[in-house]
Structure formats: structure tokens, C-alpha cells
Design an enzyme around this catalytic site. Structure first.
Site, mmCIF file in Angstrom:
data_model
loop_
_atom_site.group_PDB
_atom_site.id
_atom_site.type_symbol
_atom_site.label_atom_id
_atom_site.label_comp_id
_atom_site.label_asym_id
_atom_site.label_seq_id
_atom_site.Cartn_x
_atom_site.Cartn_y
_atom_site.Cartn_z
ATOM 1 N N SER A 151 43.225 45.689 35.526
ATOM 2 C CA SER A 151 43.664 46.856 36.291
ATOM 3 C C SER A 151 44.774 47.610 35.580
ATOM 4 O O SER A 151 45.594 47.000 34.874
ATOM 5 C CB SER A 151 44.181 46.362 37.650
ATOM 6 O OG SER A 151 44.834 47.402 38.339
ATOM 7 N N TYR A 193 49.791 41.003 42.908
ATOM 8 C CA TYR A 193 48.401 41.299 42.520
ATOM 9 C C TYR A 193 48.317 41.603 41.019
ATOM 10 O O TYR A 193 47.534 41.018 40.280
ATOM 11 C CB TYR A 193 47.867 42.484 43.341
ATOM 12 C CG TYR A 193 46.636 43.137 42.746
ATOM 13 C CD1 TYR A 193 45.405 42.485 42.778
ATOM 14 C CD2 TYR A 193 46.707 44.398 42.142
ATOM 15 C CE1 TYR A 193 44.275 43.083 42.219
ATOM 16 C CE2 TYR A 193 45.596 44.993 41.586
ATOM 17 C CZ TYR A 193 44.382 44.336 41.628
ATOM 18 O OH TYR A 193 43.270 44.919 41.069
ATOM 19 N N LYS A 224 46.560 39.622 37.536
ATOM 20 C CA LYS A 224 45.663 40.245 36.546
ATOM 21 C C LYS A 224 46.225 40.054 35.133
ATOM 22 O O LYS A 224 45.499 39.730 34.194
ATOM 23 C CB LYS A 224 45.493 41.743 36.837
ATOM 24 C CG LYS A 224 44.727 42.035 38.115
ATOM 25 C CD LYS A 224 43.273 41.701 37.967
ATOM 26 C CE LYS A 224 42.469 41.966 39.216
ATOM 27 N NZ LYS A 224 41.103 41.463 39.179
HETATM 28 P P1 NAD Z 1 35.834 44.425 46.139
HETATM 29 O O1 NAD Z 1 36.789 43.709 47.036
HETATM 30 O O2 NAD Z 1 34.950 45.444 46.743
HETATM 31 O O3 NAD Z 1 34.945 43.375 45.333
HETATM 32 C C1 NAD Z 1 35.401 42.094 44.996
HETATM 33 C C2 NAD Z 1 34.339 41.108 45.474
HETATM 34 O O4 NAD Z 1 34.747 39.772 45.129
HETATM 35 C C3 NAD Z 1 34.147 41.134 46.977
HETATM 36 O O5 NAD Z 1 32.775 41.274 47.235
HETATM 37 C C4 NAD Z 1 34.677 39.786 47.450
HETATM 38 O O6 NAD Z 1 33.982 39.328 48.584
HETATM 39 C C5 NAD Z 1 34.462 38.920 46.230
HETATM 40 N N1 NAD Z 1 35.370 37.785 46.104
HETATM 41 C C6 NAD Z 1 36.723 37.808 46.192
HETATM 42 N N2 NAD Z 1 37.215 36.578 45.952
HETATM 43 C C7 NAD Z 1 36.155 35.775 45.704
HETATM 44 C C8 NAD Z 1 36.020 34.400 45.367
HETATM 45 N N3 NAD Z 1 37.091 33.572 45.238
HETATM 46 N N4 NAD Z 1 34.786 33.893 45.177
HETATM 47 C C9 NAD Z 1 33.703 34.684 45.297
HETATM 48 N N5 NAD Z 1 33.760 35.992 45.619
HETATM 49 C C10 NAD Z 1 34.989 36.525 45.806
HETATM 50 O O7 NAD Z 1 36.711 45.073 44.976
HETATM 51 P P2 NAD Z 1 36.290 46.114 43.866
HETATM 52 O O8 NAD Z 1 36.972 47.385 44.148
HETATM 53 O O9 NAD Z 1 34.827 46.101 43.659
HETATM 54 O O10 NAD Z 1 37.027 45.459 42.622
HETATM 55 C C11 NAD Z 1 36.364 44.579 41.738
HETATM 56 C C12 NAD Z 1 37.399 44.009 40.782
HETATM 57 O O11 NAD Z 1 38.049 45.077 40.095
HETATM 58 C C13 NAD Z 1 38.509 43.232 41.473
HETATM 59 O O12 NAD Z 1 38.824 42.096 40.684
HETATM 60 C C14 NAD Z 1 39.681 44.189 41.499
HETATM 61 O O13 NAD Z 1 40.930 43.529 41.459
HETATM 62 C C15 NAD Z 1 39.447 44.975 40.224
HETATM 63 N N6 NAD Z 1 40.026 46.334 40.271
HETATM 64 C C16 NAD Z 1 39.666 47.177 41.288
HETATM 65 C C17 NAD Z 1 40.226 48.449 41.348
HETATM 66 C C18 NAD Z 1 39.881 49.392 42.464
HETATM 67 O O14 NAD Z 1 40.589 50.388 42.655
HETATM 68 N N7 NAD Z 1 38.794 49.178 43.209
HETATM 69 C C19 NAD Z 1 41.136 48.860 40.370
HETATM 70 C C20 NAD Z 1 41.457 47.973 39.346
HETATM 71 C C21 NAD Z 1 40.886 46.709 39.301
HETATM 72 C C1 UD1 Z 2 46.885 51.399 44.390
HETATM 73 C C2 UD1 Z 2 47.724 50.177 44.165
HETATM 74 C C3 UD1 Z 2 47.315 49.583 42.825
HETATM 75 C C4 UD1 Z 2 45.813 49.242 42.813
HETATM 76 C C5 UD1 Z 2 45.026 50.501 43.150
HETATM 77 C C6 UD1 Z 2 43.556 50.215 43.277
HETATM 78 C C7 UD1 Z 2 49.887 50.403 45.280
HETATM 79 C C8 UD1 Z 2 51.327 50.692 45.100
HETATM 80 N N1 UD1 Z 2 49.138 50.549 44.179
HETATM 81 O O1 UD1 Z 2 47.089 52.248 43.297
HETATM 82 O O2 UD1 Z 2 48.067 48.429 42.572
HETATM 83 O O3 UD1 Z 2 45.428 48.782 41.533
HETATM 84 O O4 UD1 Z 2 45.503 51.046 44.390
HETATM 85 O O5 UD1 Z 2 43.289 49.360 44.342
HETATM 86 O O6 UD1 Z 2 49.439 50.039 46.353
HETATM 87 N N2 UD1 Z 2 48.378 57.964 48.801
HETATM 88 C C9 UD1 Z 2 48.780 58.705 49.874
HETATM 89 N N3 UD1 Z 2 48.364 58.326 51.109
HETATM 90 C C10 UD1 Z 2 47.557 57.245 51.332
HETATM 91 C C11 UD1 Z 2 47.135 56.507 50.218
HETATM 92 C C12 UD1 Z 2 47.578 56.871 48.972
HETATM 93 O O7 UD1 Z 2 49.518 59.670 49.723
HETATM 94 O O8 UD1 Z 2 47.218 56.959 52.488
HETATM 95 C C13 UD1 Z 2 48.782 58.388 47.449
HETATM 96 C C14 UD1 Z 2 49.588 57.361 46.682
HETATM 97 O O9 UD1 Z 2 50.947 57.497 46.912
HETATM 98 C C15 UD1 Z 2 49.193 57.700 45.237
HETATM 99 C C16 UD1 Z 2 47.762 58.228 45.354
HETATM 100 O O10 UD1 Z 2 47.601 58.613 46.707
HETATM 101 O O11 UD1 Z 2 50.011 58.722 44.746
HETATM 102 C C17 UD1 Z 2 46.709 57.191 45.008
HETATM 103 O O12 UD1 Z 2 46.942 56.032 45.793
HETATM 104 P P1 UD1 Z 2 45.927 54.784 45.782
HETATM 105 O O13 UD1 Z 2 44.563 55.263 46.026
HETATM 106 O O14 UD1 Z 2 46.481 53.770 46.724
HETATM 107 O O15 UD1 Z 2 45.963 54.276 44.280
HETATM 108 P P2 UD1 Z 2 47.185 53.767 43.373
HETATM 109 O O16 UD1 Z 2 48.483 54.141 43.975
HETATM 110 O O17 UD1 Z 2 46.944 54.241 42.003
#
Ligand code: NAD
Ligand code: UD1
Length: 357
Positions: free
Chosen positions: A137, A161, A165
């Protein structure tokens, strides 16, 4: 055709990537505990695939289970060996991802993210499977400057979190360095994935109140929530609201397929790559684009800044472009349109959804 183990394949990013893997003809083994997803996402894949006249022919294997359970992991590897061959690579999406929850329950995050990964790596090694793509991430950086974040920017996560990572990346680096002639590893550092598959059949389905901006916007647009609260209007940015690098989830999924091909075709290596567009969008710009593209209104008000927020995070994606020959194709308009289509077709996400779409 390769045999791929996908952990967390029912989730948001995993399900979109599974679709592309199946479209490319790979055989996939998905393990998911459904702690943050619905099994319906994978059922929907079959619908999309069949509409494309692609026949699955038993190439989608689904296991409900937790990565910390050795037995199920071993079974998957055994099952994959049955008809010859073995798991060629692992796409490791499974993990917990809420920053606020990680502050409240750090042990849960260390256990679910780090111990799960160690377990997975042990079973992989025992089965001589040494290719893994890890969902890292942008959260591992703590960029306080408006400059683009490169892969060499300081790694200094500020919440539990992000620290899980960063530690998993460290473990993977140690493993690589212990046997650099055998492991193929990619740490893909995602910026802000949003949007959905253009069919509207699969998308992001957050449980409870969304903590991220985009699903909150779609739920306000749908009337499920009254208004959006914007966290701060006095950030040192173009309009005072936070700036992020939003990337279409389909572009992100395609990035995984490129990384997979690259790893499998090349000699053992360790890659650290940002997956982002290199473009910054403020909260107000995202709202404006969403309203314009979808002809809806998003009421909002300003509140205080959120704990742990940063003003600007934008990826430098030069390394990914040159290394994987991959460039995100979709625009912010595409992200807004596709995300809205998903929301409209699935007002309550996968829960209680009308399967006769
Ligand atoms: P998500 O929660 O939709 O998907 C994660 C999946 O993993 C879920 O289906 C959950 O049920 C499963 N899971 C969690 N723990 C588990 C375990 N111990 N055993 C088996 N299954 C398990 O999240 P996502 O948005 O699809 O994210 C996927 C990955 O990418 C995650 O590792 C997340 O940290 C990373 N990531 C996501 C974002 C984002 O903004 N979505 C950003 C950066 C990194
Ligand atoms: C957030 C998490 C980050 C995580 C990412 C994806 C925090 C501080 N950061 O990042 O660790 O990897 O999500 O899951 O939680 N915002 C609003 N109102 C809202 C929601 C968000 O104004 O209700 C703003 C935030 O302040 C930010 C932008 O929208 O400026 C994006 O927010 P968000 O979607 O939560 O993403 P990140 O902050 O990048």
C-alpha cells in the site's frame, strides 16, 4: 495456462483480478474467509465470463477458509497437484485494511496480516512455489511533501495497518535475499483504487459506514447517506481539500496480470512497484466529476481534518511503466461512471442483491 492461488479473491481488488485471470485462461484457486466480502462476488464472475462466451471448464476453485489455517492451505496445494502441475504463483490480496480499526485492534491486524502471510509463505516454500505478488500500500510511505512518491521515498508508516504492510515487505525481502536465485516477488504498492467492472456486476462492497471517500460518495448519491463530510478545507493543496491518486480497479487488476507475466517470464527477482496514475485529484474535484458524469448531486459539509490524513499523495509510476510496460488506461470519468453503475445495480452491495440483473 498457469495455476494461480489467489488469497482474498472474493474482495474488491481480488475479484476484479480473478476475472482477468479467468479471461486469460488461467486455472485459479481462491481462498477467502469472507471476513470482509461476500461469496457472491465470485458467483458473479461466472455470469460475466459466460456472457463473454468463455467456458470455465472447472478452472475456478473456491475455498472458504482462513490463511492462518495450515490444513486448508496444504489441501489447496495438494488439490492443485492432482491433475498434474502445481501452483505456479500466488496473488496475495487477503488482509484487513481499515486504518481506524488497526488503531483500535492492533493485535488483530498483526495476526491477520503478518501471521497469515508467514503461514502462506511456509506452505509455499514446502511446495516449492516461489512466486508471489503481494498487495502492499501507499500507506507504507509517509510523504509529507507535494512531490510524487517514488519507490525510493522513505518508508515510515504512521498507523498499525501500514506497519503490517511494511513488515510483510521486509519479510519478503529477507526471504528473497536468503535465496535470491529462486524467489520471484513483487510488492505492489497501490494508491487509491476506486470504480468497478464496467458491467456493474462486481464492485466494492464496504461493510458498515465506508471510511474511504469514493464508496461514501456513491452512497450519498444513492440517498443511502444524507451528506458527505469533507475532512478539512485548509490543506496546503489547490483547493484546500486532500489530494489523492485515484486509479480504476480494472487498471489495477491489469497491472497484476502484467506483473505476473513479467515475474514468470524473467529470472528470479524482487520488485517494489507503485501502482497509481501519477495524477492528483482533490476531494472537491472528485465530487465535481462524479456529479457531472452521473448527473447527480452530492451534498457535503466540511469538518475537521481526520487523524493520520496527509495533504497529498500521488504516485510516481515511471518504474511500473518501464518495467511492466503498463500504463493505466481509464480516466477519472470512467471511475465515476463505473462506480456509480455498480452502486445503482447493487444498492445494498452483494447483500440482498437482486440476482436477476
Ligand atoms: P477487501 O477487504 O475487499 O479484500 C480482502 C479480502 O481478504 C476479503 O475478501 C477478506 O474476506 C479476505 N481476508 C482477509 N483476511 C483473511 C484471512 N486471514 N484469510 C482469508 N481471507 C482473508 O480489500 P481490497 O480493497 O480488495 O484489498 C485487497 C488488498 O489490497 C488488501 O491486502 C489491502 O490491504 C490492500 N490494499 C487495498 C487498498 C484499497 O484502497 N482498497 C489500498 C492499498 C492496499
Ligand atoms: C485511506 C487510509 C489509508 C488506506 C486507504 C485505502 C486513512 C488516514 N488513510 O487513505 O491508510 O491505505 O484509505 O484503504 O484512513 N475524505 C473525506 N471524507 C470522507 C472520506 C475521505 O473528506 O468521508 C478525504 C480524505 O481526507 C482524503 C481523501 O478523501 O483527503 C481520500 O480519503 P480515503 O478514500 O480515505 O483514502 P486515503 O486517505 O488516501
Amino acid at each position: 495456462m498457469k495455476k494461480i492461488l489467489v488469497t482474498g479473491g472474493s474482495g474488491f481488488i481480488g475479484s476484479h483480478t480473478c476475472l482477468l485471470l479467468l479471461e486469460e485462461g488461467h486455472e485459479i484457486f481462491v481462498i477467502d474467509s469472507h471476513i470482509n466480502s461476500s461469496p457472491k462476488s465470485l458467483e458473479r464472475l461466472s455470469t460475466i465470463i459466460e456472457a463473454e462466451n468463455i467456458f470455465l471448464n472447472g478452472k475456478l476453485h473456491i475455498y472458504k477458509g482462513d490463511l492462518r489455517d495450515n490444513k486448508i492451505l496444504k489441501k489447496i496445494f495438494l488439490d492443485a497437484n492432482k491433475n498434474g502441475g502445481s501452483i505456479d504463483a500466488v496473488l496475495h490480496f487477503a488482509g484487513l485494511k481499515s486504518v481506524s480499526e488497526s488503531f483500535n485492534s492492533p493485535m488483530l491486524y498483526w495476526d491477520a496480516n503478518v501471521n497469515s502471510t508467514i503461514n502462506l509463505l511456509k506452505v509455499m516454500e514446502a511446495n516449492n512455489c516461489k512466486t508471489i505478488i503481494f498487495s502492499s500500500s501507499a500507506n507504507i510511505y509517509n510523504s509529507k511533501t507535494p512531490q510524487l512518491t517514488t519507490e525510493n521515498s522513505e518508508i515510515n508508516p504512521v498507523n498499525p495497518y501500514g506497519r503490517t504492510k511494511a513488515v510483510i515487505e521486509r519479510i519478503l525481502t529477507d526471504i528473497f535475499e536468503s535465496a535470491s536465485d529462486t524467489w520471484r516477488i513483487a510488492n505492489l504498492r497501490y494508491f487509491n483504487p476506486i470504480g468497478a467492472h464496467p458491467s456493474g456486476f462486481i464492485g466494492e462492497d464496504p461493510q458498515g459506514v465506508p471510511s474511504n471517500l469514493f464508496p461514501f460518495i456513491t452512497q450519498v448519491a444513492a440517498g443511502r447517506r444524507k451528506e458527505l463530510t469533507i475532512f478539512g478545507n485548509n490543506w496546503p493543496t489547490k483547493d484546500g481539500t486532500g489530494v489523492r491518486d485515484y486509479i480504476h480497479v480494472m487498471d489495477l487488476a491489469e497491472g497484476h496480470l502484467r506483473a505476473l507475466k513479467y515475474l514468470l517470464d524473467s529470472k528470479p527477482r524482487l520488485l517494489n512497484l507503485n501502482l497509481g496514475t501519477g495524477k492528483g485529484t482533490s476531494v472537491l474535484e472528485l465530487i465535481e466529476t462524479f456529479e457531472k458524469v452521473n448527473k447527480v448531486s452530492i451534498p457535503y459539509s466540511f469538518v475537521n481534518r481526520r487523524k493520520g490524513d496527509l495533504p497529498i499523495t500521488i504516485a510516481s509510476n515511471e518504474l511500473c511503466k518501464t518495467c511492466l510496460n503498463w500504463t493505466p488506461q481509464r480516466t477519472l470519468e470512467d471511475m465515476c461512471r463505473d462506480g456509480w453503475k455498480w452502486q445503482l445495480q447493487n444498492p445494498k452491495g452483494y447483500f440482498n442483491s437482486n440476482e436477476n440483473f
